[in-house]
Design an enzyme around this catalytic site. Structure first.
Site, PDB file in Angstrom:
ATOM      1  N   ASP A 214      -3.110  43.276 -10.342  1.00 22.49           N
ATOM      2  CA  ASP A 214      -1.843  43.469  -9.645  1.00 22.49           C
ATOM      3  C   ASP A 214      -0.865  42.347 -10.003  1.00 22.49           C
ATOM      4  O   ASP A 214      -1.237  41.170 -10.033  1.00 22.49           O
ATOM      5  CB  ASP A 214      -2.097  43.487  -8.138  1.00 22.49           C
ATOM      6  CG  ASP A 214      -0.849  43.814  -7.333  1.00 22.49           C
ATOM      7  OD1 ASP A 214      -0.012  44.589  -7.829  1.00 22.49           O
ATOM      8  OD2 ASP A 214      -0.730  43.297  -6.208  1.00 22.49           O
ATOM      9  N   HIS A 215       0.380  42.717 -10.256  1.00 23.23           N
ATOM     10  CA  HIS A 215       1.460  41.761 -10.542  1.00 23.23           C
ATOM     11  C   HIS A 215       1.079  40.759 -11.625  1.00 23.23           C
ATOM     12  O   HIS A 215       1.249  39.550 -11.457  1.00 23.23           O
ATOM     13  CB  HIS A 215       1.892  41.035  -9.266  1.00 23.23           C
ATOM     14  CG  HIS A 215       2.801  41.852  -8.400  1.00 23.23           C
ATOM     15  ND1 HIS A 215       4.102  42.117  -8.723  1.00 23.23           N
ATOM     16  CD2 HIS A 215       2.559  42.474  -7.220  1.00 23.23           C
ATOM     17  CE1 HIS A 215       4.649  42.873  -7.769  1.00 23.23           C
ATOM     18  NE2 HIS A 215       3.725  43.111  -6.859  1.00 23.23           N
TER      19      HIS A 215
ATOM     20  N   ASN B 108       0.083  50.230  -2.447  1.00 22.79           N
ATOM     21  CA  ASN B 108      -0.519  48.904  -2.356  1.00 22.79           C
ATOM     22  C   ASN B 108      -0.605  48.484  -0.892  1.00 22.79           C
ATOM     23  O   ASN B 108       0.396  48.527  -0.160  1.00 22.79           O
ATOM     24  CB  ASN B 108       0.310  47.892  -3.143  1.00 22.79           C
ATOM     25  CG  ASN B 108       0.126  48.036  -4.632  1.00 22.79           C
ATOM     26  OD1 ASN B 108      -0.214  49.116  -5.134  1.00 22.79           O
ATOM     27  ND2 ASN B 108       0.353  46.956  -5.359  1.00 22.79           N
TER      28      ASN B 108
ATOM     29  N   SER C 227       1.645  48.243   3.424  1.00 18.85           N
ATOM     30  CA  SER C 227       1.037  48.162   4.753  1.00 18.85           C
ATOM     31  C   SER C 227       2.126  47.898   5.790  1.00 18.85           C
ATOM     32  O   SER C 227       3.193  47.382   5.477  1.00 18.85           O
ATOM     33  CB  SER C 227      -0.029  47.058   4.801  1.00 18.85           C
ATOM     34  OG  SER C 227       0.463  45.821   4.330  1.00 18.85           O
TER      35      SER C 227
ATOM     36  N   HIS D 198       7.063  42.951   0.483  1.00 16.67           N
ATOM     37  CA  HIS D 198       5.744  42.331   0.540  1.00 16.67           C
ATOM     38  C   HIS D 198       5.638  41.482   1.804  1.00 16.67           C
ATOM     39  O   HIS D 198       6.613  40.868   2.235  1.00 16.67           O
ATOM     40  CB  HIS D 198       5.529  41.426  -0.678  1.00 16.67           C
ATOM     41  CG  HIS D 198       5.261  42.177  -1.939  1.00 16.67           C
ATOM     42  ND1 HIS D 198       5.915  41.897  -3.123  1.00 16.67           N
ATOM     43  CD2 HIS D 198       4.417  43.196  -2.224  1.00 16.67           C
ATOM     44  CE1 HIS D 198       5.465  42.698  -4.075  1.00 16.67           C
ATOM     45  NE2 HIS D 198       4.566  43.498  -3.548  1.00 16.67           N
ATOM     46  N   GLY D 199       4.443  41.441   2.387  1.00 22.07           N
ATOM     47  CA  GLY D 199       4.222  40.610   3.559  1.00 22.07           C
ATOM     48  C   GLY D 199       4.332  41.383   4.856  1.00 22.07           C
ATOM     49  O   GLY D 199       4.308  42.615   4.890  1.00 22.07           O
TER      50      GLY D 199
ATOM     51  N   HIS E 196       4.835  49.357  -3.489  1.00 23.36           N
ATOM     52  CA  HIS E 196       4.346  48.043  -3.099  1.00 23.36           C
ATOM     53  C   HIS E 196       4.846  47.732  -1.697  1.00 23.36           C
ATOM     54  O   HIS E 196       5.794  48.336  -1.212  1.00 23.36           O
ATOM     55  CB  HIS E 196       4.832  46.984  -4.089  1.00 23.36           C
ATOM     56  CG  HIS E 196       4.128  47.033  -5.411  1.00 23.36           C
ATOM     57  ND1 HIS E 196       3.488  45.950  -5.956  1.00 23.36           N
ATOM     58  CD2 HIS E 196       3.937  48.049  -6.282  1.00 23.36           C
ATOM     59  CE1 HIS E 196       2.948  46.290  -7.117  1.00 23.36           C
ATOM     60  NE2 HIS E 196       3.218  47.570  -7.342  1.00 23.36           N
ATOM     61  N   GLY E 197       4.208  46.791  -1.032  1.00 22.68           N
ATOM     62  CA  GLY E 197       4.574  46.515   0.346  1.00 22.68           C
ATOM     63  C   GLY E 197       4.230  47.688   1.237  1.00 22.68           C
ATOM     64  O   GLY E 197       4.983  48.061   2.130  1.00 22.68           O
TER      65      GLY E 197
END
Length: 290
Positions: free
Chosen positions: A81-82, A238, A219, A188-189, A216-217
């Site tokens: 990832d990334h 993700n 959750s 993200h986060g 992405h991000g």
């Protein structure tokens, strides 16, 4: 069983569902994700973020991923990832990863294309799938992965970082990537405010590129958000920050409730909490058609 990202996303495309990609920087999280997938008979992506090399080097965690994937009763992709360091990307492929992400989204457009083309050329020769990013992910700055090359704290209008659907078509045609990580409103986060997803933009990206879209991000969203993005072309989600937070919260509560404390008990408690959180996410992803 160990499979490529292309294989698993083709299944997701046919079934109109999304596959969870779970960053797993500890043995406990690897076990939690794998056990959850086998109990639900869900395909998964075991993911190692390049920034997590500070927690556990890819040389250590990579072979563990491969072993778990090969022994699993469900399809498992082993994914970087990334990735931003070409040497680490090649190292992941040499270890046996079946998918890599090259993130050069912070660079000028033509430089992004050039670097992605280089990775695609090397990876496809080794039957390894490639994900790349266009547009830039913002970060809440709380938890999850540290800010990295293609990610910025949200200090200006988020739309300034969003993926342009027309440019995305050109990007995919020139790079021949297998999946595109697009920016359309997630971060993200840990979310500090309610996310505002640009579903219209997402649909246009999906229709234009003819490839699976990666979120992405992923959750911390509401069930309705997951349903909407999957219906709009997202095939890989993700998921990390909230599972890691669940593990930490379980350990905190265990410490508060017990006097005789041993480190190995923390790992058991954390693993179970991560597993339950991941199972909840997997069920949501699967309910859309898997």
């Amino acid at each position: 069983m160990l499979v490529t990202l292309r294989e698993i996303l083709e299944q997701a495309e046919q079934g109109n569902f999304a596959v969870g990609s779970f960053n797993s920087p500890t043995l406990e999280s690897v076990r939690a994700v794998t056990e959850a997938a086998e109990e639900l008979q869900s395909p998964i992506i075991l993911s190692h973020a390049e920034v997590h090399n500070d927690i556990i080097p890819i040389e250590i965690i990579g072979p563990i991923f491969i072993q778990f994937a090969k022994q699993a009763s469900v399809p498992v992709v082993v994914h970087l990832d990334h990735g931003s360091n070409l040497n680490i990307i090649k190292k992941a492929i040499d270890i046996g990863f079946t998918s890599v992400m090259i993130d050069a989204s912070h660079m000028e457009y033509e430089d992004n294309i050039r670097i992605v083309q280089e990775v695609v050329d090397y990876a496809h020769k080794h039957n390894v799938s490639v994900e790349a990013e266009l547009g830039m992910m913002t970060s809440s700055g709380i938890g999850g992965e540290e800010t990295q090359g293609g990610e910025h704290h949200a200090t200006q209008e988020a739309e300034d970082y969003y993926t342009d659907p027309l440019i995305a078509k050109d990007f995919v045609q020139k790079t021949e990537i297998d999946a595109l990580a697009a920016s359309f409103g997630t971060v993200h986060g840990i979310y500090v405010q309610e996310p505002n997803l640009d579903i219209k933009r997402l649909k246009a990206i999906y229709e234009n590129i003819g490839r699976p879209v990666v979120m992405h991000g992923g959750s911390g969203l509401e069930i309705e958000d997951y349903v909407n993005v999957i219906q709009s072309g997202v095939r890989k989600i993700n998921y990390y920050s909230y599972a890691a937070k669940a593990g930490a919260q379980a350990v905190k509560e265990y410490i508060q409730q017990n006097q005789n404390l041993f480190y190995h008990d923390y790992t058991v408690v954390a693993k179970q909490a991560i597993k339950e959180d991941v199972k909840r996410a997997m069920k949501i992803f699967m309910n859309n058609g898997y």
